[in-house]
Structure formats: structure tokens, C-alpha cells
Write a protein that holds these residues in place. Sequence first.
Motif, mmCIF file in Angstrom:
data_model
loop_
_atom_site.group_PDB
_atom_site.id
_atom_site.type_symbol
_atom_site.label_atom_id
_atom_site.label_comp_id
_atom_site.label_asym_id
_atom_site.label_seq_id
_atom_site.Cartn_x
_atom_site.Cartn_y
_atom_site.Cartn_z
ATOM 1 N N GLU A 129 0.670 -1.222 -0.137
ATOM 2 C CA GLU A 129 0.009 0.028 -0.033
ATOM 3 C C GLU A 129 0.977 1.192 -0.065
ATOM 4 O O GLU A 129 0.289 2.383 0.174
ATOM 5 N N GLN A 130 2.144 1.170 -0.233
ATOM 6 C CA GLN A 130 3.050 2.302 -0.196
ATOM 7 C C GLN A 130 3.878 2.094 -1.627
ATOM 8 O O GLN A 130 3.359 2.532 -2.490
ATOM 9 N N LEU A 133 2.172 0.696 -4.585
ATOM 10 C CA LEU A 133 1.180 1.215 -5.080
ATOM 11 C C LEU A 133 1.586 2.327 -5.972
ATOM 12 O O LEU A 133 0.953 2.688 -7.153
ATOM 13 N N HIS A 157 -0.455 -2.968 6.716
ATOM 14 C CA HIS A 157 -1.913 -3.178 7.069
ATOM 15 C C HIS A 157 -2.596 -3.963 5.987
ATOM 16 O O HIS A 157 -2.656 -3.609 4.898
ATOM 17 N N GLN A 159 -5.578 -4.687 5.246
ATOM 18 C CA GLN A 159 -6.611 -4.236 4.879
ATOM 19 C C GLN A 159 -6.421 -3.177 3.600
ATOM 20 O O GLN A 159 -6.795 -3.002 2.591
ATOM 21 N N LEU A 160 -5.147 -2.227 4.140
ATOM 22 C CA LEU A 160 -4.953 -1.396 3.124
ATOM 23 C C LEU A 160 -4.179 -2.043 1.892
ATOM 24 O O LEU A 160 -4.158 -1.445 0.766
ATOM 25 N N ALA A 163 -6.909 -3.332 -0.283
ATOM 26 C CA ALA A 163 -7.500 -1.914 -1.023
ATOM 27 C C ALA A 163 -6.530 -1.335 -2.194
ATOM 28 O O ALA A 163 -7.049 -1.248 -3.212
ATOM 29 N N ALA A 164 -5.230 -1.324 -1.855
ATOM 30 C CA ALA A 164 -4.290 -0.980 -2.743
ATOM 31 C C ALA A 164 -4.293 -1.959 -4.049
ATOM 32 O O ALA A 164 -4.093 -1.314 -5.186
ATOM 33 N N GLU A 166 -6.732 -3.762 -5.181
ATOM 34 C CA GLU A 166 -8.083 -3.255 -5.917
ATOM 35 C C GLU A 166 -7.960 -1.909 -6.722
ATOM 36 O O GLU A 166 -8.414 -1.932 -7.700
ATOM 37 N N MET A 167 -7.124 -1.086 -5.889
ATOM 38 C CA MET A 167 -7.066 0.176 -6.820
ATOM 39 C C MET A 167 -6.221 0.111 -7.943
ATOM 40 O O MET A 167 -6.360 0.731 -8.951
ATOM 41 N N ARG A 170 -8.415 -2.008 -10.498
ATOM 42 C CA ARG A 170 -9.544 -0.918 -11.296
ATOM 43 C C ARG A 170 -9.084 0.190 -11.995
ATOM 44 O O ARG A 170 -9.566 0.716 -13.104
#
Lengths: 194, 194, 194, 194
Positions: A129-130, A133, A157, A159-160, A163-164, A166-167, A170
Motif C-alpha cells: 500500500e506504499q 502502489l 496493514h 486491509q490497506l 485496497a491497494a 483493488e485500486m 480497477r
Amino acid sequence: MSGPEETGGSALIVIDMINTYDHDDAELLLPAAEKVVPVLAELVGRARDAGAPVIYVNDNFGLWRSHHGELLDAALTRPHGDLVEPLRPDDDSLFVVKTRHSIFHDTPLSYLLWQLGVGTVVLTGQVTEQCVLYSALDAHIRHLDVTVPRDAVASIHAQLGSAALEMMERNMDARIVLAGEVEFRGTRWPLAEE
Amino acid sequence: MSGPEETGGSALIVIDMINTYDHDDAELLLPAAEKVVPVLAELVGRARDAGAPVIYVNDNFGLWRSHHGELLDAALTRPHGDLVEPLRPDDDSLFVVKTRHSIFHDTPLSYLLWQLGVGTVVLTGQVTEQCVLYSALDAHIRHLDVTVPRDAVASIHAQLGSAALEMMERNMDARIVLAGEVEFRGTRWPLAEE
Amino acid sequence: MSGPEETGGSALIVIDMINTYDHDDAELLLPAAEKVVPVLAELVGRARDAGAPVIYVNDNFGLWRSHHGELLDAALTRPHGDLVEPLRPDDDSLFVVKTRHSIFHDTPLSYLLWQLGVGTVVLTGQVTEQCVLYSALDAHIRHLDVTVPRDAVASIHAQLGSAALEMMERNMDARIVLAGEVEFRGTRWPLAEE
Amino acid sequence: MSGPEETGGSALIVIDMINTYDHDDAELLLPAAEKVVPVLAELVGRARDAGAPVIYVNDNFGLWRSHHGELLDAALTRPHGDLVEPLRPDDDSLFVVKTRHSIFHDTPLSYLLWQLGVGTVVLTGQVTEQCVLYSALDAHIRHLDVTVPRDAVASIHAQLGSAALEMMERNMDARIVLAGEVEFRGTRWPLAEE
């Protein structure tokens, strides 16, 4: 706009895995890193076998005078050196030092990929996520195709991290796969030295 | 926008002087380089004495796996190693590898200067009408003050070198001086390692 | 490194709100946009009253010949023009056209903020997990302070929007607040025209 | 790295010719501009006839709220409007606003050229030893081919202008030609609007 950029081969990018694991949040990162290391070690081996370039892009941890040997030595001798040893760069590995953030920001990676004729970057390492991403975004902006094996990236994390991913899928057209699904295409690697 | 950028100290930048002198045009460059080396060696000494950072920014000559030690060894062992020896980086010297062109293009130099609190770059080395000119432009765009000691930069074509100095002075607000006139202001160098 | 960058004032940045809402995912975005518009309209008013610059940064929707008047007209006459009308730029508003992604990527925004003496950007608009996230990263890399009012940004996927806000707070030092908590500091706005 | 970049067409770039000629050095620039305008007007006509995109890249003279219509009006109504009139953009002309320096610095030009499939930029306008030189360098770094018709660029200092052309030819692989020798290759222009 002729030039080496036309072959569309793949490169395996290993982000920030030459690591001393003594930064903030390291305790949160370690469990994920421990799972990723053997998967990534296997993937590095397959890239080498396929003749695809393996490019380590790594923070310099403030060691401005350092080369990758010093960074590697610093990381290998720390308590978590066992997470570094299986990913040790070999003599054919390329090494790019970054300051922070994206693998492209203020580094020669774009130019190196262009020289190598790389059209697809396979992003692995940490932190999902850093840097992973941010690097996916910068690759997408540069019209490079992005593949991220979800079992070869580590998050602080969970969950992050999800999310990353998925970002990336998408919004950055990234292919999110398993490491076992990655196939490498040839490039003009190794480069004749200029 | 708080941060280390406020002190406005000086850094001495040594461009492409760790050099094998086996490229095209090297024969044209050598006479100028020979004059510059002793002037620059003296200037490097004065910067060190003043506590100003000395930053070598150097092409990697296609040696992507190389660190500055290898670049230095390669340069020292060539026929023109005598032009490299007097400028050998010491243990406190900083070293930034560039691919080509400007010292800022795809390098972490901006970030390093910001960390060091540098507001003025003293540009030296070669080639006046190429890397030095391009670097002066990029420094000017980044709102850095530029000083160029005319006897510490080497040109391939004397006339283009002179034109480049005039362009820097007229259009990039550079101060064109003699090496003996350069004064170094302190920075927060050496950096505590992060 | 003297220059106008020293005052550390705030600017309100309004991202992609001059919008035709006819792109993919518009139906997912609309409910969030509808909530954001009145909050943002109030915030724009407060920024104007405080003398802080209001800068619209907007995609050009492929209209390369267009100026902001045409973009505004195109947006106002669409079915969702009611979401554009309350945010209509006034004569003092600044307008920067971007192509895609971050508000900084290939735009003059950095230079404009530097001229204005802005040290803090207040990011608002859409889409939280896309342009707003990417812009927060680019602002952080540029050593700008970032504030994001969570009720003045709109997401397509609420869960990704929340994750994006958490990423900005944890990893980009952003202050996540409510619009009512934002305070604007003065800048050297309006600029004397050069 | 698939995408529109493959066709290798040409674009005619007109730099800073929508000009009020009231800046410093304007008196020095005017005699050269007067010679360039008719040559460039003819070249613009030939580019249009060949279906090559004509892209005006122009300083905004600090008019941050302005679109090209306002810039054009401002320039046409000044004493030297006669130098602007023959180069008036038509409805198919593209318009990119820059802040200063290179046509690529903080502008969307790279992205636009990529969309158009442009591989060669024909650089024209002013000032030869400033924006034209800087833009040639940035084009070369981006692996674009550069052509500069020497009779369609204007310098402030004739000697620096000549030196700049020689630098472009020697060090940036630019083709220096006469305007009559330029041939335009087709691109995917006009773009379907996205």
C-alpha cells in the motif's frame, strides 16, 4: 521515436527487499515479508531462467555514499538477514537506488527499461500500500503494463494492502495474479555495455 | 513547506570527472580537462576545508551494476588515470550516478540538496556546452542559485563552451566567476544518517 | 533558494468538479458528489473571504483546444449541471488543466503554488481513491503540507475512498479533517500579473 | 507498451510566437522575428495541407486564468500585432500553455504527442538560444527526433543563436534544415475527442 522500446519484454522488479527491518512499522511488516520471501525467491529464479532482467530497486536508507554491496551487507548482518539471503542479487542482477516513494521517482529506471525494451513490469516486494502502489501508478502513467503477483507483495496493514491491490486493478489496469501464473517474455537483456 | 531547504548553503558539484576518456571527442576534451584538473583539485580541497558538501555526479558508462568504487577503479586504470587521481572522492564525498545529460534528470540530486539545505550549486567539470549547460538550466528551473567557475569547467569546442557560459549568465542568472573567487557557505552537512 | 515560496499560506484546490458526469462509473460517483457539492461550495466561499487562492484543477476531457470557459459551458449544460453551478469559478479563480491523474503531473501547478507562496494545499473534489490520492502523494513528495476535508471529497467506491484517506493520513502525513475545521492562511494572492 | 506512439508522424511546434513583444530584449528580438514570420506562416500552411498537427506552445505571460483566445487578443492588439496575425491559430490548431523554459516542462505536450503518434517534432519560433534550445534537449531526452528549420527560428543574440543551432546538431542529434526542406508525415490527427 525509433529505439529499443519496441520489444515489449518483461522485467521482474524487486522493491525494497534488501532491508534492515529496523524502521517504524517493521514489526507489522515482518509476518507478511516472511510469507513473501520464499514465493519471491522462486519467482526470481524463474525470471533468471527465462532470461528476463531482474531489477532490484531499493531505498538507500540514507547511505548516500553506498553502493548495493554495502546495502546488501548492512541488511544481511541484521537480525532479519534470513529474509534477505534468499533474495541476494546475483552478478547479472541490476540495481537501482531510490530515495523514497515510487521506483520511478528521481531514478534512472525509465531509461533502463527503455534500453532493455521492457513493456511489462512485474512488481514485487514491499510495501503493497506504499511503494508498490505508487510504482504501479507511475508505471501506468508511463504506458507500461503492470502485473502484480498478490502473493509476492507484502503489506503493513492487510486491509490497506487489499485496497491497494483493488485500486491497481480497477484504476491502473494492473493484472493481479498469483506468482505461479507469471510468465516472462524475453527482452534484449543482457545489455551490451555501452 | 517547512523543512531543511532553508539554510541556503553551497555545494560543490563535480560533473563527469571520473572518466575513462575513451568516448568520442575525448581527444578534443583532453587539453581542456588537463587545465581544469589542478584548478578543480584545489577547489575541492577548499570546499572540504569549509565544510561544504562535495558531490560527484557522474555518468555510469552503462555499468548498471556498478557502484562508484568500480567506476573509480575503471577510470583510474586507464591511460588518463592521472586526470582522475587528483580528484579522487574521499570518504565524505557524496556520489550520485546519472544516466546522461543533466545532473538532475532522473537522479536523486534535488532531494539530496534539499536534505542538505543547499541553495547554491557550484557547477564544475565537463562538458561546459553539454552537461554543465543542461545542469545549470535544471538548477535554475528548480530555483537554485548557480555559480560556474569558468576555469573549472572543460569544453570540447572552445567557442561553444564560451557561448554556453554566456547563455548561463544571460538566461539562467548564473554567476560566472574564477575558481579563486568562489566562497562556500555552510550547510547542515554532514547529514546524520536517517 | 530565495524566492516567493516562504510564506506558507494555504490554497484551496478543487479537483475535477467541472464535470460532465458522463464517464464510466459516473452513476457510482453521483451520490457522493451530490453530498460534497454544498459542503464544497461553502468552503470555496470561506476561502474567497479569507483571501486564499482557489485553484480549479480539471481534466480537459480531450478538449485540447478548450479553455476553461468551454469546459465550464460543456459541464453546465449537461443533465448534472446542477452539480457544477454552485462551484462555478469566479473571476479571481485560477484554473489549471490536467490531462489525467495527479494535479501535479505535467501541469504548471507546482510553479504556480511556488509563485503564490503556498505551503499547504487543501485538496477537495473527486475521486478520493484516484486523483485526490495521487495528488496527495505528489504534494507530499514536493514537501507541501496536505489537508483533506473528508466531507469535501467524493469517492466511487466508499470502501476504497476510506482506505485512500487512511493511506494519506498514515503514509503521506496528510491532515484528515472536516470542512468546517479548515482554516486558511494568507498568501501573496492575488498575484501582480508578471 | 502498446499504444498510439507507434506511427512516427511529424508535428509542427510553434513556440512563443503569440507574443506581445513588450518584454526585456524585445527590441533585440524584433528584427529576427520579422524575418521569421513569413517563413513560418508558409510552413504552418504546408503542415495544415499535409494533415500534420500544428501545436502552438506559448508562455501565458502570467495570465493564469487565460485561454488562448485571451492570449491571442492581447497579442494582436499590441503595436506588433502584425507579427502575430499571419500566425493566427485556426480552429484545428492545438494550443498548450507553458510557464517558462522548455515546451515540455510542466506541460501536457509529451502526452499529447504520444496520443497523436508523433515521432518527430519540427521546432520553430523563438528564442533560438533559449526555449528552442531547451525544448530540443527535452525532446531528445524523450527519444523524439528533432528537426529545426534555421530560417524559422528567431534569436536575440545572433551569435548565441548560431551556437545553439550547432549544439542541437552536434549534441542532440537535431536535423538543422531550411524551412523549404521540411516534409511532414501523417499522424493520427485529428484526434477523435475522447
